[in-house]
Design an enzyme around this catalytic site. Sequence first.
Site, PDB file in Angstrom:
ATOM      1  N   LYS A   1     110.476 123.719 -34.467  1.00  0.00           N
ATOM      2  CA  LYS A   1     109.596 124.893 -34.642  1.00  0.00           C
ATOM      3  C   LYS A   1     109.061 124.985 -36.067  1.00  0.00           C
ATOM      4  O   LYS A   1     108.370 125.931 -36.410  1.00  0.00           O
ATOM      5  CB  LYS A   1     110.377 126.178 -34.327  1.00  0.00           C
ATOM      6  CG  LYS A   1     110.971 126.236 -32.939  1.00  0.00           C
ATOM      7  CD  LYS A   1     111.801 127.525 -32.815  1.00  0.00           C
ATOM      8  CE  LYS A   1     112.823 127.401 -31.703  1.00  0.00           C
ATOM      9  NZ  LYS A   1     113.892 128.409 -31.833  1.00  0.00           N
TER      10      LYS A   1
ATOM     11  N   HIS B   1     123.815 104.367 -46.339  1.00  0.00           N
ATOM     12  CA  HIS B   1     124.705 104.677 -45.208  1.00  0.00           C
ATOM     13  C   HIS B   1     126.126 104.434 -45.722  1.00  0.00           C
ATOM     14  O   HIS B   1     126.791 103.465 -45.357  1.00  0.00           O
ATOM     15  CB  HIS B   1     124.360 103.753 -44.038  1.00  0.00           C
ATOM     16  CG  HIS B   1     124.948 104.150 -42.724  1.00  0.00           C
ATOM     17  ND1 HIS B   1     125.923 105.119 -42.573  1.00  0.00           N
ATOM     18  CD2 HIS B   1     124.694 103.683 -41.469  1.00  0.00           C
ATOM     19  CE1 HIS B   1     126.234 105.230 -41.295  1.00  0.00           C
ATOM     20  NE2 HIS B   1     125.504 104.378 -40.602  1.00  0.00           N
TER      21      HIS B   1
ATOM     22  N   ARG C   1     127.443 104.752 -32.739  1.00  0.00           N
ATOM     23  CA  ARG C   1     128.708 104.593 -33.443  1.00  0.00           C
ATOM     24  C   ARG C   1     129.007 105.722 -34.419  1.00  0.00           C
ATOM     25  O   ARG C   1     130.113 106.276 -34.428  1.00  0.00           O
ATOM     26  CB  ARG C   1     128.716 103.276 -34.254  1.00  0.00           C
ATOM     27  CG  ARG C   1     129.040 102.065 -33.454  1.00  0.00           C
ATOM     28  CD  ARG C   1     128.257 100.884 -33.969  1.00  0.00           C
ATOM     29  NE  ARG C   1     126.866 101.082 -33.626  1.00  0.00           N
ATOM     30  CZ  ARG C   1     126.348 100.711 -32.451  1.00  0.00           C
ATOM     31  NH1 ARG C   1     127.066 100.072 -31.593  1.00  0.00           N
ATOM     32  NH2 ARG C   1     125.083 100.973 -32.150  1.00  0.00           N
ATOM     33  N   THR C   2     128.041 106.030 -35.270  1.00  0.00           N
ATOM     34  CA  THR C   2     128.357 106.937 -36.378  1.00  0.00           C
ATOM     35  C   THR C   2     128.659 108.341 -35.855  1.00  0.00           C
ATOM     36  O   THR C   2     129.663 108.955 -36.220  1.00  0.00           O
ATOM     37  CB  THR C   2     127.195 106.966 -37.386  1.00  0.00           C
ATOM     38  OG1 THR C   2     126.823 105.624 -37.683  1.00  0.00           O
ATOM     39  CG2 THR C   2     127.595 107.678 -38.660  1.00  0.00           C
TER      40      THR C   2
ATOM     41  N   ARG D   1     122.489 112.740 -40.258  1.00  0.00           N
ATOM     42  CA  ARG D   1     121.634 111.543 -40.298  1.00  0.00           C
ATOM     43  C   ARG D   1     120.192 112.025 -40.246  1.00  0.00           C
ATOM     44  O   ARG D   1     119.837 112.867 -39.417  1.00  0.00           O
ATOM     45  CB  ARG D   1     121.905 110.614 -39.122  1.00  0.00           C
ATOM     46  CG  ARG D   1     120.860 109.494 -39.019  1.00  0.00           C
ATOM     47  CD  ARG D   1     121.229 108.437 -38.042  1.00  0.00           C
ATOM     48  NE  ARG D   1     122.349 107.651 -38.537  1.00  0.00           N
ATOM     49  CZ  ARG D   1     122.845 106.587 -37.909  1.00  0.00           C
ATOM     50  NH1 ARG D   1     122.310 106.189 -36.761  1.00  0.00           N
ATOM     51  NH2 ARG D   1     123.870 105.914 -38.411  1.00  0.00           N
TER      52      ARG D   1
HETATM   53  N1   CP Z   1     126.017 101.251 -37.550  1.00  0.00           N
HETATM   54  C1   CP Z   1     125.442 102.408 -37.155  1.00  0.00           C
HETATM   55  O1   CP Z   1     125.056 103.245 -37.981  1.00  0.00           O
HETATM   56  O2   CP Z   1     125.325 102.542 -35.815  1.00  0.00           O
HETATM   57  P1   CP Z   1     124.668 103.788 -35.076  1.00  0.00           P
HETATM   58  O3   CP Z   1     123.186 103.793 -35.440  1.00  0.00           O
HETATM   59  O4   CP Z   1     124.904 103.560 -33.617  1.00  0.00           O
HETATM   60  O5   CP Z   1     125.325 105.039 -35.580  1.00  0.00           O
END
Ligand code: CP
Length: 306
Positions: free
Chosen positions: A85, A134, A55-56, A106
Amino acid sequence: MSEMKKFKHVIEGQQFSRDDLDDLFAIARDMEKKPVRNDLSGKVLITLFYEPSTRTRLSFEAAMEHLGGSVISTENAANFSSAAKGETLEDTIRVVSGYGDVIVIRHFESGAAKLASSVSSIPVINAGDGTGQHPTQALLDMYTIQKEVGHIDGISIAMVGDLANGRTVRSLAYLLGKYANIRIVFVSPENVKMRDDIKEYLSRHNVKWEESSDLEATARTVDVVYQTRIQRERFSSIEEYENTRGIYVITKETLDVMQKHAIVMHPLPRVDEIAYEVDTDPRAAYFRQAHNGLYIRMALLSSVVS
Ligand code: CP
């Protein structure tokens, strides 16, 4: 279109004021009304994901495309960037910030996005840092609550599941702390309870919070049941994970006791903590919630990219 203060970086829930949230939601509503635009024509989004995502990453990338910009990406940065590396995160960020206009990152370590922002010459957006935060998920969660319940002030919300490892619930708690008359009930297995730093923050911000082991009794009283996945990847042993999962599951019986206006949310992905039979109930809001991520991320990109 509504205007919003430009943020240099998006790192944590605490950085947003209530006015910021109102402004961001107004922009997101504009994006929903007119989702194909050229506001960021010629701008480049860099996505650096050191942990898996559906999603993100894809909603950020779709958001940039909808705004007329373009995307460069390494979807598995741990293995397919020069991190494999031995390059440091700081060196990677110093280099890639010369290739675009905004970085969405991320990472598996709490604090990584903040570290990236400290060396980046362009805005950095935290798309999840280990068990830290998040914030963009929490922003779309708040947007969803406002749309679905009609208001945020005065809501009662149950946060259910892996609250010790869940970064979405941590960011969501920080954002709820900006609103009035909020009540949060934490429902989790003993070994993954909400951490003390969040409880102390909520108490300081006059948010009523309590802990319960009774999901059914809690579900009767709240406006939102926010379910979360038990995060297998954060456990040191499979045995501990197996002993933790499956304790709190949303089923048709949970829906039966919930109020008519109440909704079920989940940041997704789901494993087994919401039964599939729940999906067809109109109160199952989690796929609508994920869709809202597109508009919130369009609003965020348009607010940080100059
Ligand atoms: N909710 C969320 O962060 O989903 P993903 O891990 O798929 O990005």
